[in-house]
Motif scaffolding. Structure first.
Motif, PDB file in Angstrom:
ATOM      1  N   LYS A  60       0.862  -1.277   0.222  1.00 25.25           N
ATOM      2  CA  LYS A  60      -0.009   0.150  -0.034  1.00 25.25           C
ATOM      3  C   LYS A  60       0.791   1.183  -0.099  1.00 25.25           C
ATOM      4  O   LYS A  60       1.755   1.401   0.758  1.00 25.25           O
ATOM      5  N   GLY A  61       0.634   2.124  -1.030  1.00 23.21           N
ATOM      6  CA  GLY A  61       1.218   3.600  -1.076  1.00 23.21           C
ATOM      7  C   GLY A  61       2.391   3.270  -2.244  1.00 23.21           C
ATOM      8  O   GLY A  61       3.227   4.294  -2.347  1.00 23.21           O
ATOM      9  N   ALA A  62       2.744   2.322  -2.618  1.00 20.40           N
ATOM     10  CA  ALA A  62       3.876   2.055  -3.580  1.00 20.40           C
ATOM     11  C   ALA A  62       3.555   2.609  -4.818  1.00 20.40           C
ATOM     12  O   ALA A  62       4.451   3.264  -5.545  1.00 20.40           O
ATOM     13  N   TRP A  63       2.401   2.849  -5.311  1.00 18.39           N
ATOM     14  CA  TRP A  63       1.939   3.492  -6.584  1.00 18.39           C
ATOM     15  C   TRP A  63       2.397   5.010  -6.692  1.00 18.39           C
ATOM     16  O   TRP A  63       2.693   5.270  -7.701  1.00 18.39           O
ATOM     17  N   ARG A  64       2.480   5.615  -5.688  1.00 15.25           N
ATOM     18  CA  ARG A  64       2.831   7.082  -5.760  1.00 15.25           C
ATOM     19  C   ARG A  64       4.451   7.021  -6.183  1.00 15.25           C
ATOM     20  O   ARG A  64       4.737   8.176  -6.525  1.00 15.25           O
ATOM     21  N   TYR A  65       5.244   6.083  -5.762  1.00 15.63           N
ATOM     22  CA  TYR A  65       6.729   6.201  -6.032  1.00 15.63           C
ATOM     23  C   TYR A  65       6.763   5.503  -7.617  1.00 15.63           C
ATOM     24  O   TYR A  65       7.712   6.198  -8.235  1.00 15.63           O
ATOM     25  N   TRP A  66       6.113   4.635  -7.951  1.00 12.63           N
ATOM     26  CA  TRP A  66       6.117   4.205  -9.308  1.00 12.63           C
ATOM     27  C   TRP A  66       5.566   5.109 -10.232  1.00 12.63           C
ATOM     28  O   TRP A  66       5.864   5.142 -11.686  1.00 12.63           O
ATOM     29  N   GLU A  67       4.379   5.694  -9.953  1.00 15.27           N
ATOM     30  CA  GLU A  67       3.577   6.512 -11.137  1.00 15.27           C
ATOM     31  C   GLU A  67       4.538   7.807 -11.710  1.00 15.27           C
ATOM     32  O   GLU A  67       4.493   7.776 -13.134  1.00 15.27           O
ATOM     33  N   PRO A  68       5.388   8.238 -11.050  1.00 13.74           N
ATOM     34  CA  PRO A  68       6.087   9.428 -11.898  1.00 13.74           C
ATOM     35  C   PRO A  68       7.000   8.809 -12.851  1.00 13.74           C
ATOM     36  O   PRO A  68       7.322   9.279 -13.845  1.00 13.74           O
ATOM     37  N   ILE A  69       7.562   7.297 -12.487  1.00  5.56           N
ATOM     38  CA  ILE A  69       8.475   6.934 -13.495  1.00  5.56           C
ATOM     39  C   ILE A  69       7.606   6.291 -14.696  1.00  5.56           C
ATOM     40  O   ILE A  69       8.080   6.706 -16.021  1.00  5.56           O
ATOM     41  N   ILE A  70       6.473   5.723 -14.267  1.00  2.00           N
ATOM     42  CA  ILE A  70       5.830   5.270 -15.637  1.00  2.00           C
ATOM     43  C   ILE A  70       5.372   6.423 -16.378  1.00  2.00           C
ATOM     44  O   ILE A  70       5.315   6.474 -17.642  1.00  2.00           O
ATOM     45  N   ARG A  71       4.701   7.474 -15.834  1.00  2.00           N
ATOM     46  CA  ARG A  71       4.223   8.715 -16.452  1.00  2.00           C
ATOM     47  C   ARG A  71       5.285   9.240 -17.403  1.00  2.00           C
ATOM     48  O   ARG A  71       5.024   9.930 -18.343  1.00  2.00           O
ATOM     49  N   ARG A  72       6.561   9.432 -17.144  1.00  2.00           N
ATOM     50  CA  ARG A  72       7.628   9.787 -17.793  1.00  2.00           C
ATOM     51  C   ARG A  72       7.716   9.106 -19.282  1.00  2.00           C
ATOM     52  O   ARG A  72       8.191   9.579 -20.103  1.00  2.00           O
ATOM     53  N   ARG A  73       7.465   7.856 -18.996  1.00  2.82           N
ATOM     54  CA  ARG A  73       7.590   6.855 -20.254  1.00  2.82           C
ATOM     55  C   ARG A  73       6.223   6.689 -21.068  1.00  2.82           C
ATOM     56  O   ARG A  73       6.116   6.102 -22.194  1.00  2.82           O
ATOM     57  N   ALA A  74       5.220   7.522 -20.666  1.00  2.00           N
ATOM     58  CA  ALA A  74       3.948   7.394 -21.240  1.00  2.00           C
ATOM     59  C   ALA A  74       3.725   8.410 -22.109  1.00  2.00           C
ATOM     60  O   ALA A  74       4.457   9.496 -22.205  1.00  2.00           O
ATOM     61  N   GLY A  75       2.787   8.170 -23.016  1.00  2.00           N
ATOM     62  CA  GLY A  75       2.805   9.488 -24.208  1.00  2.00           C
ATOM     63  C   GLY A  75       3.622   9.333 -25.354  1.00  2.00           C
ATOM     64  O   GLY A  75       4.731   8.826 -25.079  1.00  2.00           O
ATOM     65  N   LEU A  76       3.185  10.172 -26.202  1.00  2.00           N
ATOM     66  CA  LEU A  76       4.080  10.424 -27.583  1.00  2.00           C
ATOM     67  C   LEU A  76       4.225  11.814 -27.915  1.00  2.00           C
ATOM     68  O   LEU A  76       3.279  12.642 -27.760  1.00  2.00           O
ATOM     69  N   GLY A  77       5.542  12.375 -28.026  1.00  2.00           N
ATOM     70  CA  GLY A  77       5.679  13.603 -28.415  1.00  2.00           C
ATOM     71  C   GLY A  77       5.793  14.808 -27.190  1.00  2.00           C
ATOM     72  O   GLY A  77       5.399  14.307 -26.217  1.00  2.00           O
ATOM     73  N   ARG A  78       6.132  15.887 -27.434  1.00  2.00           N
ATOM     74  CA  ARG A  78       6.016  17.021 -26.670  1.00  2.00           C
ATOM     75  C   ARG A  78       5.162  18.277 -27.100  1.00  2.00           C
ATOM     76  O   ARG A  78       5.409  18.480 -28.342  1.00  2.00           O
ATOM     77  N   VAL A  79       4.581  18.317 -26.278  1.00  2.00           N
ATOM     78  CA  VAL A  79       3.635  19.736 -26.286  1.00  2.00           C
ATOM     79  C   VAL A  79       4.350  20.940 -25.901  1.00  2.00           C
ATOM     80  O   VAL A  79       5.106  21.111 -24.778  1.00  2.00           O
ATOM     81  N   ASN A  80       4.599  22.020 -26.836  1.00  2.00           N
ATOM     82  CA  ASN A  80       5.197  23.347 -26.498  1.00  2.00           C
ATOM     83  C   ASN A  80       4.135  24.210 -26.152  1.00  2.00           C
ATOM     84  O   ASN A  80       3.329  24.600 -26.781  1.00  2.00           O
ATOM     85  N   LEU A  81       4.242  24.262 -24.776  1.00  2.00           N
ATOM     86  CA  LEU A  81       3.011  25.175 -24.165  1.00  2.00           C
ATOM     87  C   LEU A  81       3.162  26.589 -24.567  1.00  2.00           C
ATOM     88  O   LEU A  81       2.309  27.502 -24.406  1.00  2.00           O
ATOM     89  N   ASP A  82       4.264  26.941 -25.153  1.00  2.00           N
ATOM     90  CA  ASP A  82       4.265  28.597 -25.295  1.00  2.00           C
ATOM     91  C   ASP A  82       4.118  28.668 -27.051  1.00  2.00           C
ATOM     92  O   ASP A  82       4.314  29.794 -27.597  1.00  2.00           O
ATOM     93  N   ALA A  83       3.649  27.758 -27.875  1.00  2.00           N
ATOM     94  CA  ALA A  83       3.330  27.997 -29.073  1.00  2.00           C
ATOM     95  C   ALA A  83       2.444  28.855 -29.307  1.00  2.00           C
ATOM     96  O   ALA A  83       1.283  28.845 -28.567  1.00  2.00           O
ATOM     97  N   SER A  84       2.427  29.805 -30.325  1.00  2.00           N
ATOM     98  CA  SER A  84       1.561  30.603 -30.879  1.00  2.00           C
ATOM     99  C   SER A  84       0.318  30.045 -31.335  1.00  2.00           C
ATOM    100  O   SER A  84       0.671  29.398 -32.526  1.00  2.00           O
ATOM    101  N   PRO A  85      -0.965  30.320 -31.350  1.00  2.00           N
ATOM    102  CA  PRO A  85      -1.843  29.713 -31.864  1.00  2.00           C
ATOM    103  C   PRO A  85      -1.913  30.430 -33.422  1.00  2.00           C
ATOM    104  O   PRO A  85      -1.883  31.378 -33.536  1.00  2.00           O
ATOM    105  N   GLY A  86      -2.234  29.569 -34.375  1.00  2.00           N
ATOM    106  CA  GLY A  86      -2.441  30.057 -35.671  1.00  2.00           C
ATOM    107  C   GLY A  86      -4.132  30.671 -35.835  1.00  2.00           C
ATOM    108  O   GLY A  86      -4.633  30.814 -35.239  1.00  2.00           O
ATOM    109  N   TYR A  87      -3.879  31.155 -37.318  1.00  2.00           N
ATOM    110  CA  TYR A  87      -5.499  31.487 -37.743  1.00  2.00           C
ATOM    111  C   TYR A  87      -6.258  30.320 -38.228  1.00  2.00           C
ATOM    112  O   TYR A  87      -5.877  29.560 -39.122  1.00  2.00           O
ATOM    113  N   TYR A  88      -7.357  30.479 -37.878  1.00  2.00           N
ATOM    114  CA  TYR A  88      -8.395  29.188 -38.197  1.00  2.00           C
ATOM    115  C   TYR A  88      -9.904  29.935 -38.550  1.00  2.00           C
ATOM    116  O   TYR A  88     -10.029  30.956 -37.794  1.00  2.00           O
ATOM    117  N   ASP A  89     -10.434  29.694 -39.577  1.00  2.00           N
ATOM    118  CA  ASP A  89     -11.603  30.277 -39.679  1.00  2.00           C
ATOM    119  C   ASP A  89     -12.529  28.945 -40.166  1.00  2.00           C
ATOM    120  O   ASP A  89     -12.180  27.694 -40.240  1.00  2.00           O
TER     121      ASP A  89
END
Length: 619
Positions: free
Chosen positions: A133-162
């Motif tokens: 009990k409680g082990a998941w909080r230690y493993w979760e950050p490690i697994i999360r770092r390996r999950a997902g694909l690609g990197r999101v640029n939070l500073d990216a400027s939005p483009g024009y859409y219509d």
């Protein structure tokens, strides 16, 4: 061929502008391609086949479909993750990176995970790391770092859409031979048509597929259809556009670049084609293993030689078209492995054998052999098929750096599913086929299980005509599959058939159909069923109008012969007529007396526009 050995000279590369070179970078290294190249094709032209790594085991990934139909080519741009490298065109200064690796793409330090795949089933971490009990909080950050694909640029400027709005009479999804034929037929009947094609140019498979041994028919038909579409004022064309969904009342969201089109169409024709399916064998996911259509796209659309020595594994005639294209592109075809034990007589098969290619029937590829660096295929192992899912002991090894798979198709039917259309698996063809469509929605071409070019064009014309007819007649169900959705429709059509059989009064304005004599001399019992009626119509070069008028009559006779009508007088009237012995006589059951034309080969039949009897005008 260029000095690096991968780029082919013109006329290969239909989409390229060879007068404009474009510089870009991948993994920090500079490359050059031509305007019109995608990221994947430009890298392939420079011998770079490794594009990314798989999500879980970090296996190498390369081109598979060359059409944006897989996740193998997902790459990272500066401000955008998960970009399809086989769809995104290169731009000057574009910076591209691979995804999902540690260290470098070539030498991923996390590739070791694949060695423990037997111990890492799906979702294992949810079962293995919550105790104590409680082990998941230690493993979760490690697994999360390996999950997902690609990197999101939070500073990216939005483009024009219509957004834009449209209310076409007929929307045709898919710009291949069926879609263009449907659009032309509907526009010719006076409908306002919008034609939506996901590729940069119209043509669909006509742009890259080899449909005959000489390889000329597809190109000539494409040029003819495209010229006709461009000359038709009632057709609006959207290329590089994707219809993302179907909503109630034919509401279609369509994205083209940065614009969202909100379309409300009266009738929709889905001519989205089919997806070639990969074959299952060990290591079928390595770079160098791709669909046959992907190799053809590389050659014909982007002028890239997909390999140096190839093995083609197939279960149909299209695989031999792939082999012929590879030979013309300077690729040594080591063998064509055909799953079928008995090969049909086919001009493409004979043409392949004429090039000295080894054709191996009744065998399959059961393993792709990786090279020393484990980043590209280096050979295959071939075994004889002894039963369903079984192969003989012993195998044959063949060296190659390219495996092309051409074993079957699945309909691109997502929009049909959205509209509550129904598909069913066909054991004979080993493919899914459309079984039911809702009103005001039509399917044509290979999405509707028509693969022979003549049948595809005929079905497209018929679907376009049916859509235009339904648009002009609000009482029509608008279904091009000639279904009988209501009891009143069945009874009304039955009255028409009865009137035709009893009165046999020719119309004052007959139309004409032409049919070749051999097709009309086949036994009548072979053409009574509706699929065979359609086959007769295609082979006999019946026009779409007469196909639509004649097939329901013959189908009604078949239903009467099976005793499906409860009205005794109607059943008797339909079933007691003299039994015809040939297709010609069967058609005479419902059409006026045949008249010979001046030519000795065709027979000409006047046909009734029978739909007028209950208020539907034929077009």
């Amino acid at each position: 061929m260029t000095a690096n050995g991968w780029r082919l000279p013109a006329p290969a590369g239909r989409l390229l502008d060879r007068s404009r070179q474009v510089a870009f970078s991948f993994e920090g290294r500079g490359y050059e391609g031509f305007a019109g190249d995608t990221i994947a094709s430009a890298l392939a032209a420079n011998g770079q086949w490794l594009l990314s790594r798989s999500f879980k085991y970090h296996r190498p990934r390369g081109v598979l479909t060359m059409a944006g139909q897989d996740a193998n080519t997902l790459v990272q741009l500066k401000e955008e993750p998960n970009v399809l490298a086989d769809r995104r065109e290169i731009e000057s200064g574009l910076e591209v990176w691979g995804q999902n690796y540690t260290g470098s793409l070539e030498r991923d330090r996390d590739a070791w995970i694949g060695r423990f795949s037997a111990f890492l089933p799906v979702g294992f971490y949810y079962k293995a790391f919550y105790k104590p009990k409680g082990a998941w909080r230690y493993w979760e950050p490690i697994i999360r770092r390996r999950a997902g694909l690609g990197r999101v640029n939070l500073d990216a400027s939005p483009g024009y859409y219509d957004k834009a709005y449209g209310w076409p009479d007929v929307a045709v999804i898919g710009g291949g031979p069926a879609g263009m034929s449907a659009a032309l037929e509907a526009a010719g009947a006076g409908a306002e048509v919008i034609l939506i094609e996901e590729g940069p140019i119209l043509g669909g498979a006509l742009n890259y597929a080899r449909l005959a041994a000489d390889g000329n028919r597809a190109a000539s038909l494409r040029d003819e259809l495209v010229a006709a579409v461009e000359a038709e004022p009632n057709i609006q064309v959207l290329t590089s556009a994707i219809c993302q969904a179907w909503f109630t009342d034919n509401w279609l969201p369509c994205v083209q670049g940065n614009r969202l089109y909100k379309l409300r169409a009266r009738e929709v024709v889905v001519a989205t084609g089919s997806l070639e399916q990969p074959m299952v064998f060990r290591n079928n996911d390595m770079p160098g293993v791709m669909l046959g259509s992907a190799a053809q796209r590389l050659i014909r659309l982007y002028g890239v030689r997909p390999g140096r020595r190839a093995v083609v594994v197939t279960a149909n005639g299209d695989g031999y078209g792939v082999a012929l294209d590879l030979v013309e592109a300077g690729v040594e075809v080591a063998a064509v492995v055909d799953l079928r034990p008995d090969l049909p007589v086919c001009e493409r098969i004979e043409a392949v054998r004429g090039h000295g290619v080894d054709v191996i029937p009744g065998h399959t590829v059961w393993e792709g052999v990786p090279g020393p660096d484990k980043r590209h295929v280096a050979g295959v192992r071939v075994a004889r098929i002894t039963g369903e899912g079984e192969c003989a002991d012993g195998d044959r090894a063949i060296d190659c750096d390219l495996i092309c798979m051409a074993t079957g198709y699945a309909p691109t039917a997502q929009l049909l599913y959205h509209a509550r259309g129904k598909l069913a698996y066909d054991d004979q063809t080993a493919m899914f086929t459309v079984k039911k469509l809702p009103p005001h929605l039509h399917a044509a071409g290979s999405v509707n299980s028509a693969f022979y070019l003549d049948a595809v064009v005929a079905e497209g014309r018929h679907a376009g005509w049916a859509a235009a007819r339904a648009n002009l007649d609000p009482t029509s169900s608008g279904n091009s599959r000639l279904l009988w959705p209501t009891t009143s429709g069945v009874l009304a059509t039955a009255v028409v058939v009865l009137a035709v059989l009893v009165a046999r009064t020719p119309t004052t304005v007959p139309t004409v159909i032409e049919a070749t004599v051999p097709a009309l001399e086949q036994p009548a019992e072979q053409v009574v069923a509706k699929p065979q009626v359609e086959t007769l119509a295609r082979r006999s070069r019946l026009t779409f109008r007469h196909w639509a008028e004649t097939a329901p009559l013959l189908a009604m006779r078949e239903r009467a012969l099976r005793g499906e009508f409860t009205e005794p007088s109607l059943a008797v009237s339909l079933t007691t007529a003299p039994v015809p012995t040939t297709a010609r006589e069967l058609m005479r059951e419902f059409l006026p007396e045949a008249e010979r034309s001046e030519s000795a080969s065709p027979a000409v039949f006047p046909a009734w526009p029978w739909l007028r009897v209950y208020g539907r005008e034929t077009i």
